[in-house]
Design a protein around this motif. Structure first.
Motif, mmCIF file in Angstrom:
data_model
loop_
_atom_site.group_PDB
_atom_site.id
_atom_site.type_symbol
_atom_site.label_atom_id
_atom_site.label_comp_id
_atom_site.label_asym_id
_atom_site.label_seq_id
_atom_site.Cartn_x
_atom_site.Cartn_y
_atom_site.Cartn_z
ATOM 1 N N UNK A 11 0.902 -1.149 0.046
ATOM 2 C CA UNK A 11 -0.004 -0.182 -0.047
ATOM 3 C C UNK A 11 0.809 1.408 -0.532
ATOM 4 N N UNK A 45 -5.115 -12.452 -6.227
ATOM 5 C CA UNK A 45 -5.773 -12.214 -5.098
ATOM 6 C C UNK A 45 -6.328 -10.227 -4.839
ATOM 7 N N UNK A 46 -8.031 -10.711 -5.414
ATOM 8 C CA UNK A 46 -7.968 -9.295 -4.514
ATOM 9 C C UNK A 46 -7.975 -9.151 -3.295
ATOM 10 N N UNK A 47 -7.533 -7.631 -2.918
ATOM 11 C CA UNK A 47 -7.539 -7.536 -1.775
ATOM 12 C C UNK A 47 -7.968 -6.834 -1.507
ATOM 13 N N UNK A 104 -9.656 -6.531 2.080
ATOM 14 C CA UNK A 104 -8.847 -5.722 3.604
ATOM 15 C C UNK A 104 -8.651 -4.592 2.819
ATOM 16 N N UNK A 120 -10.435 -0.506 4.056
ATOM 17 C CA UNK A 120 -10.401 0.054 4.951
ATOM 18 C C UNK A 120 -8.628 0.736 5.157
ATOM 19 N N UNK A 121 -7.663 -0.115 4.740
ATOM 20 C CA UNK A 121 -7.113 -0.100 5.484
ATOM 21 C C UNK A 121 -6.154 1.346 5.221
ATOM 22 N N UNK A 129 -18.640 -7.818 -3.375
ATOM 23 C CA UNK A 129 -17.544 -7.029 -2.119
ATOM 24 C C UNK A 129 -17.198 -6.688 -2.122
ATOM 25 N N UNK A 185 -19.321 -4.077 -0.665
ATOM 26 C CA UNK A 185 -20.001 -4.123 0.949
ATOM 27 C C UNK A 185 -18.520 -3.470 1.449
ATOM 28 N N UNK A 186 -16.887 -3.885 1.805
ATOM 29 C CA UNK A 186 -16.062 -3.093 1.691
ATOM 30 C C UNK A 186 -15.712 -1.453 1.897
#
Lengths: 339, 339, 339, 339
Positions: C215, C250-252, C254, C257-258, C287, C290-291
């Motif tokens: 990131x 791999x869809x990250x 997470x 929010x980070x 997804x 939603x995140x």
């Protein structure tokens, strides 16, 4: 199984491969096509060592075609349904099951409060760790059998089923006496001795994904449970290890639709361990519902900073309320009920 | 441990953090510097939950400073030496120890031939798997205690010490009776119940790195063994799981110099499992010697295609001779002796 | 920046480090605390080479504290809003922006149909690739400037803004003439010469995450754009490369929010490239909503099998309708409007 | 290419797939075997979209069989030899080529000293960065064309060939005028516009592996260079990105024997960027020689702390001497000469 040779009609190699397949793995094989470059292997090809074949000079590729996990494979049935109660069925396409509770069972009071928090929001399954797998030997290792009994007591008081992690085969009788479901942690996903022992239990098992496990390896671990006779297996995605360090683990939500085509087993998401921070858990939980998971397992606590472990990711009452409101809203939008 | 706050002199936050450190972890803390932004934590900081602190609003960063594995840490001693025999010491900077033998112990005859192959090239430690951790439940699971007894017999016949993998605590007495060294596999690196059991043995233990284990997690697993009283621990790098699929695992040879600064424990390389192909093992073995490893563990077999497992990566007599010639040449170039 | 020394009051080392900081990086530093183990560095610490400091004997740790991407950092503002039209604002917490269109612009007819598909579902931004980055040199490389002009025409016809990927600086004038927004692909995330060129454009830029970018590295790449004067930067998560091979990447999720805590820039999710299969795209898109992502970029096509690239992941009209219905339902559940 | 269907003799699907292969990709196909489950595809299968086929209902697997990088593939020739001088040939199985020099060209004096250090140890190729790809925009970006001219001057003075990294196509004339070899960095491995431009040069090119590039993607990037006409391509392994954070990158030495079977191109190891610490570079360099690499590229500096970048990993004169002594010893042990 299909074996492709580099050259056409290499008679010596064909004889060598067919002989190997027969003598070592007991599998018949026959040549396919005019070019005599392809061998089809039949019989129980699950015993054939693909790496050995691939390493042979003159072999171009080997394709197993059939899945090595016949019992876990989607082919055998469409969906496993685990009946927790009349209203709570795990694996039902119209339901989202939420399991919640503290990371570790530290005291009767805190557990009771956490159970009340869960119950108040309609949760039917109470989680709580009594035996804790800790990265370092100096960390709190859990309250053990006493913890299991407290969990049982809280479950009975609030009318909830219970789930807790088992770390060694000898503890199985203690779990049989006290809890309703067993959990196998990520670090033990390939602890085959534990899998074999737990496969003999009649209780549903939640099998977490290992940090570096492929979907196939995960299903093969589930196959150990199914082969031993335990058919009520749930898979739990809890994040894999990647180069990304800002989040604790990389929650692989894409695995949900992929697994759905590979297996009939229910799929649960653990947003707590994946994200590692209280304020990020809700987003990941909602993401899990939206990608189509069958349920969630979430860590909650009346006062997170009092917890003996994983305090940073526990939901306090305020975050928990907000999280459940979101879960209900997204579930409803997808035509599902939270149970 | 150092905690850095986002703002200077935030008295409310400072009080809150200091209270938490004291009441929850029993650690005194004091403010450092004029800006009142830094807290130094003393006492047994190994119990402090860094993630909890990091998740608090107003905290910029937390630095543990001290290693959480005091016994495995380089600080405590320079090098652990494991005395296998008068001439074979693992961890000696002037030696490269080679362990060799079949992947699994399938038959007395094959094991005997493999032991003879090893002995002929000067190997002092014979490896062989009796209990086999297999990814799928339908694969060959090993010959068990019978295998251990065959290994013992071969070791005695050829005057070699023996090493074999243990997969569950209850088997420990069988290993105590038969083998000289214990191996804990990659899948069980964080099987803490097994680590605790094995920590009570007096026999040296080779601890393989988990597929997704950081160096710190690996040393923390070793710390479980050391804390329990077993001081003869070896670390074995066998490749980590990455996106790269052409090689079976990504052998992380860079971990050798990094570990050397972190710990006093000997470091062994397993080129066989990492590479997965017979014809690539030698290159990786030589790489292991060149980066400074203390030893190698290599799978060999008189006729690889007869092996019940991992046939694709076993060295046959010809590859084995070539490999050992290379190992001796590179070791000599570095001023080391192969033992 | 904070530097922690291994020993207390090592006067020689302190003098050496302070001298280095001053002479080499122009940064003042002062000792913090009684133990004289900590140095605080001030001035423009972004030029200090942390690795150099870490490599010095006697230095325990170095903590930068301040983010090295001041312009992209959340500290400077709360949210960047990119005004696409009166009703479509990217970055608005109450909106989910959908961009859709074909992977590549193959023919005017197909593009027109895809644009109609998008428009019909309320999409305001039309995507389409004219210059295509292809892994191999023998694959279709795109229709180039002709494609851009077709995209412009379709955008005008249907009243949509347009976005397309730029691969080299010299093409910038062509993009300035034809499209409304620029895209920088994952493979070019650290093509600094391209970033510098595009930073001079006034058009909004969507910056995809590199396959192995942390990131922080991603935000540093964004910082190149911001520093050059282009403040309308969007980040696009499209999956990272991990050991998992069942899904394309791999869809990250997470990271959403980070990132939200690290930066004020809008965050877009690309479910198409991450999943790689038409029938999995919807789940990942939902997804993403939603995140908490600000928007989605989705590949659609009237007849996927006619597409010159990425046919396997394109949404046909039926999947597209189903996907948009889901996106609207989940967005509404979260109190957001699809724009 | 082989396509395996799920069912035998599904006439409708067979017709559909054959039609698609013909109409969309221009490839003939024919059914193989009695079961009518396998389709062999011929013609130029490099244009066939495997993902599209895999995504179709009823298709079990697709195996490309043929490598998509015909020019880079081992099949076409055994080894590419790059003649640097009469005595220095890159790719010769009996040679280890060492390239050395400073990370960045900061000043004429420092470069001259570094060149003298290299020459003294018998190095024939001088490396030095003039245009620097930096993760953040505030870091030193290099001395540009002036740097290239200084590199040329030093190369002429000491009788060494020179190599430097090119970051954009427009700079090619400047490189053509000054240096002997071009380097493409890891971040630009898939910057296809740069690859196409550099493919037109007659100078040898060293192509670094991208941080997340598979071996196949890397060879496909090399194929861009070969297809454009530049046949003197070297591959440079410099570490991949994994979860491991103690070392800067995970040097994948296992890729050397794997690549050797896939391609005829020379393989160079960069231990400096992979390890990130001066005191670990030697071990990795020796590991690179031992696994069979054709050469090394190493960063050296008369006074590392004066360097404008990567100071932490530069070898000072003492480490450099020690490193070269080790390289010569290991090379000699393998029957190779350092050139």
């Amino acid at each position: 199984m299909l074996i492709v040779l580099k050259e056409k009609n290499n008679q010596e190699l064909i004889a060598q491969v067919q002989d190997l397949l027969h003598s070592k793995f007991g599998c018949p094989s026959h040549i396919i096509g005019e070019n005599r470059r392809i061998l089809a292997v039949t019989g129980d090809t699950s015993v054939v060592d693909v790496d050995l074949l691939k390493s042979m000079e003159g072999i171009k590729s080997v394709d197993r075609v059939d899945r090595p996990y016949p019992l876990a494979s989607r082919g055998t049935k469409n969906r496993t349904l685990i009946h927790v109660s009349d209203t709570c069925v795990i694996g039902d396409p119209k339901s989202v099951v939420v399991m919640a509770g503290p990371c570790s069972i530290d005291s009767e009071g805190d557990l009771d409060e956490a159970a009340a928090m869960a119950k108040e929001k309609g949760v039917n399954i109470l989680r709580g760790g009594a035996y804790k797998p800790r990265t370092g030997p100096y960390s709190f290792q859990g309250t053990g059998y006493e913890g299991l009994k407290l969990l049982q007591k809280a479950g009975e008081k609030y009318g909830m089923k219970t789930i807790s992690e088992i770390m060694k085969a000898e503890d199985l009788p203690k779990f049989e006496d006290t809890v309703d479901m067993l959990q196998i942690g990520a670090r033990n996903m390939q602890n085959y001795e534990l899998l074999k022992a737990v496969s003999k239990s009649k209780k549903p098992v939640l099998l977490k994904r290992g940090l570096a496990a492929t979907l196939e390896e995960w299903l093969l671990a589930a196959e150990y449970l199914l082969k031993g006779g335990n058919l009520n297996v749930m898979l739990c995605e809890r994040g894999i290890r990647t180069f990304e360090q800002e989040v604790r683990f990389t929650l692989c939500l894409g695995s949900v639709p992929a697994l759905r085509e590979m297996t009939h087993l229910p799929i649960i998401i653990d947003p707590s361990h994946a994200m590692g921070k209280t304020r990020w858990v809700k987003d990941a939980a909602l993401g899990g519902v939206a990608v189509g998971a069958d349920g969630l397992i979430i860590e909650i606590h009346p006062r997170p900073k009092d917890s003996a472990c994983d305090a940073a990711q526990l939901l306090d009452p305020e975050h928990w309320t907000d999280c459940m409101d979101g879960i209900r809203a997204v579930s409803k939008a997808l035509g599902k009920t939270v149970v």
